[in-house]
Design an enzyme around this catalytic site. Structure first.
Site, PDB file in Angstrom:
ATOM      1  CG  HIS A 173       1.306  12.456  -6.618  1.00  0.00           C
ATOM      2  ND1 HIS A 173       0.974  11.305  -5.936  1.00  0.00           N
ATOM      3  CD2 HIS A 173       0.198  12.812  -7.316  1.00  0.00           C
ATOM      4  CE1 HIS A 173      -0.279  10.969  -6.230  1.00  0.00           C
ATOM      5  NE2 HIS A 173      -0.772  11.871  -7.062  1.00  0.00           N
ATOM      6  CG  LEU A 190      20.005  -1.532   1.159  1.00  0.00           C
ATOM      7  CD1 LEU A 190      21.141  -1.724   2.161  1.00  0.00           C
ATOM      8  CD2 LEU A 190      19.224  -2.838   0.985  1.00  0.00           C
ATOM      9  N   GLY A 191      18.981   2.182  -0.264  1.00  0.00           N
ATOM     10  CA  GLY A 191      19.210   2.909  -1.507  1.00  0.00           C
ATOM     11  C   GLY A 191      19.449   2.060  -2.738  1.00  0.00           C
ATOM     12  N   GLY A 214      -8.410  12.503  -8.371  1.00  0.00           N
ATOM     13  CA  GLY A 214      -9.141  12.994  -7.222  1.00  0.00           C
ATOM     14  C   GLY A 214      -9.204  11.999  -6.089  1.00  0.00           C
ATOM     15  CG  ASN A 215     -10.682   8.029  -6.064  1.00  0.00           C
ATOM     16  OD1 ASN A 215     -11.180   7.794  -7.164  1.00  0.00           O
ATOM     17  ND2 ASN A 215     -11.393   8.050  -4.944  1.00  0.00           N
ATOM     18  CB  SER A 216      -4.091  10.632  -5.606  1.00  0.00           C
ATOM     19  OG  SER A 216      -3.936   9.953  -6.811  1.00  0.00           O
ATOM     20  CG  ASP A 232       3.022   9.644  -3.793  1.00  0.00           C
ATOM     21  OD1 ASP A 232       3.108  10.882  -3.671  1.00  0.00           O
ATOM     22  OD2 ASP A 232       2.165   9.075  -4.480  1.00  0.00           O
TER      23      ASP A 232
END
Length: 322
Positions: free
Chosen positions: A75, A234-235, A176-178, A105
């Site tokens: 992201h 699998l969705g 800022g940690n992501s 992500d």
């Protein structure tokens, strides 16, 4: 000792004759500096320039090999036109986006020339609730900052996150940690910091990190030099079995994974799964909860010979492909 009520409406004073003694297990280690220095050696700062915005987005990442490949959160980089990576030795290099998986992500960056780093990975499965962990990143742009806490829970799965699960901790994560690494006390990478569940009215939230095994598996699928086959997806949406659902179904326990929805055109629909099914086994793996189903899905490699055992309307059915 002063205790406040949860609603903050009243405050009561409670006094103890003697202060409680802290057992050795409750005592913070004298220092985690050695572990931080070790893990910070393969941690990086990431600056992403998005068209139309004057200031870059700031995030974190970490090397997953000695070839210049960096893992970070998808992201952060999705709309970036230019990406810069700041290394621990103060160098700043342009990075190329190698691939990203928005559902997981997870994104991969590559820098040239690659630095001489040899990241060490821990085993999230060996983490215990209560073990010390550290998050390295640049919250609010403060480079190479460390936050410390303990593992609060393992194998957390949320229905909106599909084939993902998380390590839960009380480490304070901030913007800022992501994308940065979650380290064990020895400095080995055990996860990638993903997000925080924010509590109401400013109360501390729960921080979530993607286990490093999942990060490396997704990275293997994204790498240009990888020949890893694409996994079946699998969705469907699923979660743990709520106690009342188990009771209504006449089951003595909450084991299994509850299918919440089956989108049209998904593999789940092709395999004849239905909302309300409780998955108890997949490809020979017992499913005790939704995290077990995530593990089984991550190990799923081919659609043929797929076998899913479900409970539906009080009956046990075997679904799959031969």
């Amino acid at each position: 000792m002063l205790l406040a009520s949860a609603l903050g409406a009243q405050t009561h004073a409670v006094y103890a004759a003697d202060p409680p003694r802290r057992s050795p297990a409750m005592t913070r280690p004298s220092s985690l500096a050695a572990g931080f220095q070790r893990g910070a050696a393969w941690s990086v700062s990431i600056f992403m320039f998005v068209p139309g915005e004057e200031e870059p987005h700031v995030g974190s990442g970490f090397f997953i090999d000695d070839k210049g490949v960096v893992a970070t959160a998808a992201h952060l980089v999705g709309e970036a036109r230019q990406i810069l990576v700041a290394l621990p030795d103060k160098r700043v290099l342009a990075a190329e986006l190698e691939g990203l998986n928005e559902n997981a992500d997870i994104a991969l960056l590559r820098i040239t020339p690659p630095p001489r780093v040899h990241p060490v990975f821990g085993r999230p499965g060996s983490l215990r609730v209560g073990d010390w962990v550290m998050a390295v990143g640049q919250p609010f742009g403060l480079e190479r900052s460390v936050a410390v806490g303990v593992v609060s829970g393992k194998d957390r799965h949320f229905s909106d996150d599909g084939e993902l699960m998380f390590i839960q901790s009380d480490v304070a994560l901030n913007p800022g940690n992501s994308g940065g690494p979650l380290l064990d006390a020895a400095g080995a990478i055990v996860g990638m910091n993903a997000r925080t569940i924010v509590g109401p009215v400013g109360t501390p939230g729960a921080s979530l990190a993607i286990p490093i095994e999942i990060v490396l598996q997704v990275a293997g699928e994204l790498r240009r030099d990888s020949d890893a086959p694409a996994r079946p997806r699998l969705g469907v949406q699923f979660d743990d079995v709520p106690p009342l659902t188990a009771w209504s179904a006449g089951r003595p326990d909450t084991s299994g994974a509850l299918i919440l929805s089956v989108p049209r055109g998904s593999l789940g629909e092709q395999l004849q799964l239905r909302a309300g099914d409780i998955v108890t086994t997949m490809n020979g793996r017992p499913i005790g909860g939704s995290s077990d189903l995530v593990t089984a899905l991550l190990a799923w490699r081919k659609l043929s010979d797929t076998s899913i055992v479900v409970q539906r309307a009080g009956k046990e059915l075997v679904l799959g492909r031969e």
